[in-house]
Design a protein around this motif. Sequence first.
Motif, PDB file in Angstrom:
ATOM      1  N   LEU A  38      -2.614  18.853 -10.620  1.00 49.86           N
ATOM      2  CA  LEU A  38      -1.495  19.319 -11.440  1.00 49.86           C
ATOM      3  C   LEU A  38      -0.264  18.428 -11.315  1.00 49.86           C
ATOM      4  CD1 LEU A  38      -1.868  23.092 -10.578  1.00 49.86           C
ATOM      5  CD2 LEU A  38      -1.908  22.179 -12.905  1.00 49.86           C
ATOM      6  N   ALA A  39      -0.092  17.784 -10.158  1.00 46.50           N
ATOM      7  CA  ALA A  39       1.104  16.964  -9.933  1.00 46.50           C
ATOM      8  C   ALA A  39       0.795  15.924  -8.861  1.00 46.50           C
ATOM      9  CB  ALA A  39       2.282  17.838  -9.503  1.00 46.50           C
ATOM     10  N   SER A  40       1.505  14.794  -8.905  1.00 48.05           N
ATOM     11  CA  SER A  40       1.234  13.716  -7.950  1.00 48.05           C
ATOM     12  C   SER A  40       2.475  12.851  -7.758  1.00 48.05           C
ATOM     13  CB  SER A  40       0.078  12.841  -8.449  1.00 48.05           C
ATOM     14  OG  SER A  40      -0.182  11.781  -7.558  1.00 48.05           O
ATOM     15  N   ARG A  86       0.831  -1.205   0.000  1.00 50.47           N
ATOM     16  CA  ARG A  86       0.000   0.000   0.000  1.00 50.47           C
ATOM     17  C   ARG A  86       0.863   1.251   0.000  1.00 50.47           C
ATOM     18  NH1 ARG A  86      -1.972   3.450   4.289  1.00 50.47           N
ATOM     19  NH2 ARG A  86      -4.120   4.121   3.979  1.00 50.47           N
ATOM     20  N   THR A  87       0.464   2.232  -0.812  1.00 48.94           N
ATOM     21  CA  THR A  87       1.163   3.519  -0.856  1.00 48.94           C
ATOM     22  C   THR A  87       0.156   4.649  -0.653  1.00 48.94           C
ATOM     23  OG1 THR A  87       0.915   3.716  -3.254  1.00 48.94           O
ATOM     24  CG2 THR A  87       2.938   2.656  -2.442  1.00 48.94           C
ATOM     25  N   LEU A  88       0.684   5.830  -0.321  1.00 48.70           N
ATOM     26  CA  LEU A  88      -0.135   7.028  -0.124  1.00 48.70           C
ATOM     27  C   LEU A  88       0.325   8.109  -1.095  1.00 48.70           C
ATOM     28  CD1 LEU A  88      -0.117   7.090   3.786  1.00 48.70           C
ATOM     29  CD2 LEU A  88      -1.992   6.334   2.309  1.00 48.70           C
ATOM     30  N   ALA A  89      -0.629   8.833  -1.636  1.00 53.70           N
ATOM     31  CA  ALA A  89      -0.309   9.876  -2.616  1.00 53.70           C
ATOM     32  C   ALA A  89      -0.243  11.244  -1.951  1.00 53.70           C
ATOM     33  CB  ALA A  89      -1.369   9.902  -3.720  1.00 53.70           C
ATOM     34  N   THR A  90       0.651  12.096  -2.464  1.00 51.16           N
ATOM     35  CA  THR A  90       0.694  13.514  -2.113  1.00 51.16           C
ATOM     36  C   THR A  90       0.624  14.278  -3.427  1.00 51.16           C
ATOM     37  OG1 THR A  90       2.059  13.053  -0.170  1.00 51.16           O
ATOM     38  CG2 THR A  90       1.983  15.337  -0.932  1.00 51.16           C
ATOM     39  N   GLU A  91      -0.259  15.289  -3.483  1.00 49.51           N
ATOM     40  CA  GLU A  91      -0.569  15.895  -4.782  1.00 49.51           C
ATOM     41  C   GLU A  91      -0.672  17.414  -4.694  1.00 49.51           C
ATOM     42  OE1 GLU A  91      -3.121  12.316  -6.827  1.00 49.51           O
ATOM     43  OE2 GLU A  91      -4.119  13.459  -5.226  1.00 49.51           O
ATOM     44  N   LEU A  92      -0.511  18.047  -5.855  1.00 51.02           N
ATOM     45  CA  LEU A  92      -0.733  19.477  -6.011  1.00 51.02           C
ATOM     46  C   LEU A  92      -1.973  19.694  -6.868  1.00 51.02           C
ATOM     47  CD1 LEU A  92       2.833  20.970  -6.673  1.00 51.02           C
ATOM     48  CD2 LEU A  92       1.412  21.312  -4.647  1.00 51.02           C
ATOM     49  N   TYR A  93      -2.839  20.601  -6.405  1.00 49.21           N
ATOM     50  CA  TYR A  93      -4.065  20.940  -7.134  1.00 49.21           C
ATOM     51  C   TYR A  93      -4.105  22.440  -7.389  1.00 49.21           C
ATOM     52  CZ  TYR A  93      -5.963  16.321  -5.944  1.00 49.21           C
ATOM     53  OH  TYR A  93      -6.173  14.975  -5.822  1.00 49.21           O
ATOM     54  N   GLY A  94      -4.794  22.811  -8.437  1.00 50.35           N
ATOM     55  CA  GLY A  94      -5.086  24.211  -8.713  1.00 50.35           C
ATOM     56  C   GLY A  94      -6.562  24.483  -8.482  1.00 50.35           C
ATOM     57  N   SER A  95      -6.871  25.685  -7.987  1.00 42.69           N
ATOM     58  CA  SER A  95      -8.274  26.021  -7.749  1.00 42.69           C
ATOM     59  C   SER A  95      -8.793  27.050  -8.753  1.00 42.69           C
ATOM     60  CB  SER A  95      -8.463  26.562  -6.323  1.00 42.69           C
ATOM     61  OG  SER A  95      -7.775  27.787  -6.157  1.00 42.69           O
ATOM     62  N   LEU A 134       9.856  16.593  -6.788  1.00 41.39           N
ATOM     63  CA  LEU A 134       9.139  15.997  -7.916  1.00 41.39           C
ATOM     64  C   LEU A 134       7.829  16.727  -8.185  1.00 41.39           C
ATOM     65  CD1 LEU A 134       9.688  12.182  -7.249  1.00 41.39           C
ATOM     66  CD2 LEU A 134      10.531  13.489  -9.213  1.00 41.39           C
ATOM     67  N   LEU A 135       7.119  17.097  -7.116  1.00 39.65           N
ATOM     68  CA  LEU A 135       5.883  17.849  -7.289  1.00 39.65           C
ATOM     69  C   LEU A 135       6.154  19.202  -7.936  1.00 39.65           C
ATOM     70  CD1 LEU A 135       4.110  17.078  -3.887  1.00 39.65           C
ATOM     71  CD2 LEU A 135       3.401  16.276  -6.151  1.00 39.65           C
ATOM     72  N   ALA A 136       7.196  19.887  -7.438  1.00 40.32           N
ATOM     73  CA  ALA A 136       7.531  21.200  -7.986  1.00 40.32           C
ATOM     74  C   ALA A 136       7.932  21.095  -9.457  1.00 40.32           C
ATOM     75  CB  ALA A 136       8.662  21.826  -7.167  1.00 40.32           C
ATOM     76  N   ALA A 137       8.705  20.066  -9.800  1.00 39.90           N
ATOM     77  CA  ALA A 137       9.137  19.887 -11.189  1.00 39.90           C
ATOM     78  C   ALA A 137       7.943  19.567 -12.097  1.00 39.90           C
ATOM     79  CB  ALA A 137      10.174  18.770 -11.269  1.00 39.90           C
ATOM     80  N   GLN A 138       7.014  18.728 -11.622  1.00 38.11           N
ATOM     81  CA  GLN A 138       5.824  18.413 -12.426  1.00 38.11           C
ATOM     82  C   GLN A 138       4.965  19.661 -12.637  1.00 38.11           C
ATOM     83  OE1 GLN A 138       3.523  14.915 -11.160  1.00 38.11           O
ATOM     84  NE2 GLN A 138       5.371  14.116 -10.187  1.00 38.11           N
ATOM     85  N   LEU A 139       4.905  20.508 -11.612  1.00 34.63           N
ATOM     86  CA  LEU A 139       4.119  21.743 -11.741  1.00 34.63           C
ATOM     87  C   LEU A 139       4.702  22.626 -12.838  1.00 34.63           C
ATOM     88  CD1 LEU A 139       1.744  23.322 -10.306  1.00 34.63           C
ATOM     89  CD2 LEU A 139       3.556  24.581  -9.127  1.00 34.63           C
ATOM     90  N   ARG A 140       6.007  22.747 -12.848  1.00 33.79           N
ATOM     91  CA  ARG A 140       6.642  23.566 -13.890  1.00 33.79           C
ATOM     92  C   ARG A 140       6.446  22.924 -15.261  1.00 33.79           C
ATOM     93  NH1 ARG A 140      10.178  27.745 -14.686  1.00 33.79           N
ATOM     94  NH2 ARG A 140      11.546  27.500 -16.508  1.00 33.79           N
ATOM     95  N   GLN A 141       6.547  21.589 -15.307  1.00 29.75           N
ATOM     96  CA  GLN A 141       6.309  20.883 -16.572  1.00 29.75           C
ATOM     97  C   GLN A 141       4.894  21.114 -17.090  1.00 29.75           C
ATOM     98  OE1 GLN A 141       7.349  16.726 -15.969  1.00 29.75           O
ATOM     99  NE2 GLN A 141       8.881  16.872 -17.577  1.00 29.75           N
ATOM    100  N   ALA A 142       3.958  21.281 -16.166  1.00 29.16           N
ATOM    101  CA  ALA A 142       2.566  21.535 -16.553  1.00 29.16           C
ATOM    102  C   ALA A 142       2.359  22.941 -17.081  1.00 29.16           C
ATOM    103  CB  ALA A 142       1.647  21.278 -15.367  1.00 29.16           C
ATOM    104  N   GLY A 143       3.425  23.753 -17.050  1.00 29.38           N
ATOM    105  CA  GLY A 143       3.355  25.094 -17.610  1.00 29.38           C
ATOM    106  C   GLY A 143       3.071  26.198 -16.608  1.00 29.38           C
TER     107      GLY A 143
END
Length: 481
Positions: A288-290, A83-92, A121-130
């Motif tokens: 946006l990122a996970s 079992r794993t747990l996710a940590t994510e970034l969302y935009g509102s 990794l979250l920060a890098a994915q956010l930048r990749q998302a533009g």
Amino acid sequence: MVKIAMRPLILLLLSLVSLTAAAGDWPALRQLEKTGASVTALAFDLQSGRSLAAYNPQQRLNAASLTKLVLGAAALEAWEPERTLATELYGSGNLVQGRLEGSLILQGQADPTLEHRDLWLLAAQLRQAGVREVQGDLVVGTAPLGRPACETEDRCKFIARSDSSYAAPLSGIGVDYGSWCLDFSPALQPRHCSGVALPIPVDGRVEERGARNSAPLAVARSLTPEGERMLISGTLDPGSMQRVYRSMADPAGGTGQLLWQMLAELGVRVNGKIYLSAEALPANAWRLASVQGLPLREQLARMMRFSNNYIADVMTLKLAQEARPGPAPTLAQSATQLSALVVRARQALGDGAVIAPPLYSGSGLTPENALSARDLVAVLRAQYLNPRSFPAFYAGLVVPADSSGTRMREGSQAWLTRTAFKTGTMSEPHAVFGIGGYLRKQDGGWIALAVLVNGTPGQALNSRESLKYIRADVESLLARY
């Protein structure tokens, strides 16, 4: 001719043999008890189902970190080892030409092993998302556990000032076990272990060690009305580097500060402030990122091998929160599920009606936690009999030959290679040392074993001394079996 009832006679002889053997069980620990220490000990053959050596096996003593054995069993009972747990970034809000027209929300699932690498990794994915700019706030979501109040003396004491990391406050989200991770080099300002600048002020300086100044490195985190600060002094050898962890005063807030710094150094500007929220995600939030955290088996290995108190008590809260929907329970309320597991394990051992042991945390930081050797052996036996969970449970134990501590690496070859243990120690309000785990018999069979030694307040009883007595008796068992 006088007829003798043979069955009662045989039973009497067997009971006399058993009593004679019991009188000689754990001779070294019996000597230690004469110094004023309290002892509970039990070795149990997992093939025959019989006690091999017992001494006060029902006496409940302060269990310190051996409580983590019970927590490990409870976690594997509730969750799959993978079992794993996710940590994510969302935009509102909408993303328009690199600008997020709303807030950025960091939301997790109370992952106790979230690391600064995951935030990168979250920060890098956010930048990749533009995303290059956030119009609103950086919102740090603390659900589902929120920001639990401190319930142990050490955690409460170290909020204002901390020179260690073993008692970090608990939180629904916290990076690096609720601690600041710093890399030090002489004559340079410390940086966060992630490579970014430390997002809190630093007072002091570390100098190169030399003939005129050889003071040891000293690092403390303080809490002021303006926020957290790091206080440093001392020296390091030229060209050296040292990594140090210090508990945060507020792990959720510190996680937000670190992510903010990472975003800034990646060129993502947040126009608002850091805001902590226990509310559910807004309806218009979009991901946006996970990142996925470590599997449970690895979390348990870190918790038990390094006796990580933050992992243990966040996991205890998480177990209870998932079992009882509603407001997040306190740590003491959450630990009742661990007491219940001990009762079930004892009943499976054939003990009938059992009084639940007093447990108030999963870490053992609460000195009121009390377990007996029989409590622990029952839990060890239940795990041994469970083929689904036993590999992950056993992987958290340490074989003495592979221990990072020199005290465990002393002893016979049998001790070094045919045993695997979790240890537990405490110094206040009295000395505690214990081991719980497994022995391998010469014929390949298994023995579950638990020993707890409690000193009296003020008694000069250190863990190395207690281990010496324990090891003598365990080596005798290994020679016999």
